[in-house]
Enzyme design. Structure first.
Site, PDB file in Angstrom:
ATOM      1  N   LYS A  92      -7.721  -0.599   1.808  1.00 42.90           N
ATOM      2  CA  LYS A  92      -8.268  -1.761   1.116  1.00 42.90           C
ATOM      3  C   LYS A  92      -9.699  -1.990   1.599  1.00 42.90           C
ATOM      4  CE  LYS A  92      -6.936  -6.669   0.538  1.00 42.90           C
ATOM      5  NZ  LYS A  92      -5.887  -7.644   0.920  1.00 42.90           N
ATOM      6  N   SER A 167      -4.511 -10.318  -2.744  1.00 46.16           N
ATOM      7  CA  SER A 167      -5.801  -9.684  -2.814  1.00 46.16           C
ATOM      8  C   SER A 167      -5.742  -8.151  -2.715  1.00 46.16           C
ATOM      9  CB  SER A 167      -6.682 -10.221  -1.682  1.00 46.16           C
ATOM     10  OG  SER A 167      -6.124  -9.923  -0.397  1.00 46.16           O
ATOM     11  N   SER A 191      -0.952 -11.597   0.048  1.00 47.95           N
ATOM     12  CA  SER A 191      -1.738 -10.528  -0.552  1.00 47.95           C
ATOM     13  C   SER A 191      -1.100  -9.150  -0.539  1.00 47.95           C
ATOM     14  CB  SER A 191      -3.110 -10.449   0.124  1.00 47.95           C
ATOM     15  OG  SER A 191      -3.859 -11.604  -0.162  1.00 47.95           O
TER      16      SER A 191
END
Length: 477
Positions: A92, A167, A191
């Site tokens: 990420k 996220s 997330s």
């Protein structure tokens, strides 16, 4: 990680070596097994993954930085003695990997290049994972939908007009589409679990302080998104802290469901007292019936938290990072209005308006929430709730142009089930057991006492056997 079989995960086919479609159908454990047996070379896995990314990413916008030559060099070297030797992987865009961009989805950091590698990234690569790129994330991970102005929105492989969540939305789109078998994700308010629910994946948030590089004071924690439970369990076992200062004793995991039947609390209501959309409620009730049919005791329960008070304090913590971003922009002589999104600016303004002791009061409240949850889980083994209150939203519903007050109202309603577990430090997972009538995934969230990930993994293995999901894939053209 003894006991986690290397082949034959529930619902996952065996691959004919060298065939891209077959390789894409395998989980990371099975891919690593092919490499160990010499049936596939790491370079073959890597090139197959690169080909899938090149084919699928233009439509999904999930991978925002690629390091293919770096990955090719890694694939040509001797592999570490870890459980995922030769398996392609993505981080990420919040994690540092030395010499590569880390933007956190923000125009403020558009030119930032990491000078070092984060502990969790280094540990994951020591497992044999070959990092080939970074995945999309909303600005500073402050949103439950991945639609940053810097890179544009990631799209849900099940319906490109819908959000993949956030996220870790880019990571979820990468795995759900089959570009990769597994990808790094992190969770500071839902997330990991929210994108897992949106994209039909398995996603477990470990306990606070559990993983390499994390501290007991951190609300956020790193792990992964995967299609199989065993991939998540193997990486969890590898990446959990085992140093002398670790706040939790290491967990030994097997691949077989536990014989012990659980007392499972059940509630469809969010902490603000509202019920979810009809499709989510029906899916959750289906999950409750499945658990009861497996012999678990499922009883009504309510988590020990007052929603309005919780979100008042959570907003203090949520906005603090945005305030730091504004300060960084000013320190670097950049105009915050030009390099930060409206939602980030709204949160920063909220942080500036708080009393001097707001952070201290929030911390004291969060400590009390943790104590309440600890007492709650003396009466229940597991708690079952929705992950979010509706199906994956249409892109734009939580987009960067939504006004701050409206965005807050939408987010608080949508994520009313997940951030309590970050505050309490409790482990929680989204299990992809359901599909809505409109053909979109709906996850079910299970949580447990701090440090009790084994109970969750054991239950997940059982649910994976009882209601397999691995063959349920989006149709991509």
């Amino acid at each position: 990680m003894a006991g986690l079989a290397a082949t034959g995960a529930i619902g996952l086919p065996h691959a004919a070596a060298g065939h891209d479609d077959d390789l894409a159908a395998l989980d990371a454990t099975a891919q690593a097994d092919l490499v160990r047996r010499g049936e596939v070379k790491p370079a073959e896995l890597l090139e197959a993954a690169i080909a899938r990314i090149d084919r699928l990413n233009p439509a999904l916008n999930a991978v925002v930085a690629s390091f293919y030559e770096r990955a090719r060099r890694a694939a040509a070297q001797p592999l570490p003695e870890g459980p995922f030797g030769g398996v392609p992987y993505a981080l990420k865009d919040l994690l540092d990997l030395q010499g590569t961009p880390r933007t956190a989805g923000s125009r403020l950091l558009a030119r930032h290049v990491s000078a070092a590698t984060s502990d969790i990234a280094a540990r994951s690569m020591a497992a044999g994972l070959i990092v080939l790129g970074k995945t999309n994330t909303p600005e500073f991970a402050l949103n439950a939908s991945t639609e940053p102005l810097l890179f544009g929105p990631s799209r849900n492989p099940w319906n490109p007009g819908r959000s993949p969540g956030g996220s870790s939305g880019g990571a979820a789109a990468v795995v759900a589409s089959g570009m990769l078998a597994m990808a790094h994700a992190s969770d500071g308010g839902g997330s990991i679990r929210i994108p897992a629910s949106c994209c039909g994946l398995f996603g477990l948030k470990p306990s606070r302080g559990r993983m390499t590089g994390s501290r007991q004071s951190d609300a956020g924690v790193d792990h992964c998104l995967s299609r199989s439970v065993r991939d998540s369990a193997r990486l969890f076992g590898w990446n959990q802290r085992q140093d002398a200062a670790a706040p939790l004793a290491p967990v030994a995991l097997g691949a077989d469901p536990a014989a012990r039947r659980l007392k499972i609390g059940f509630s469809s209501q969010g902490i603000l007292g509202h019920e979810p959309a009809a499709a989510v409620k029906a899916a959750l009730e289906q999950t409750a019936r499945l658990c009861a049919g497996l012999g678990h005791q499922v009883v009504p329960a309510r988590l020990p938290v007052e929603g309005e008070l919780f979100f008042r304090h959570f907003m203090v913590a949520w906005s603090a990072g945005a305030a730091r971003a504004v300060q960084q922009a000013r320190t670097e002589r950049q105009d915050p209005e030009a390099v930060l999104e409206p939602w980030t600016l709204f949160l920063a303004a909220h942080a500036r308006a708080q009393a001097a002791d707001a952070g201290q009061l929030a911390g004291a409240y969060f400590a009390e929430v943790a104590r309440r949850f600890d007492r709650f889980f003396t009466d229940y083994d597991v708690m079952l709730t929705p992950v979010v209150d509706d199906e994956p939203p249409e892109l734009g519903h939580l987009g960067p142009d939504v006004g701050g007050p409206q965005m807050w109202d939408r987010l608080v309603k949508y994520v009313a089930y997940t951030p309590v577990h970050n505050v309490a430090g409790t482990p929680a997972m989204s299990v992809p057991l359901s599909m809505s009538p409109s053909g979109l995934p709906i996850g079910s969230q299970f949580s447990a006492r701090v440090g009790n990930e084994k109970t969750l993994f054991d239950l997940a293995f059982e649910l994976e056997q009882a209601s397999p999901w691995a063959q349920r894939r989006p149709s991509l053209r």
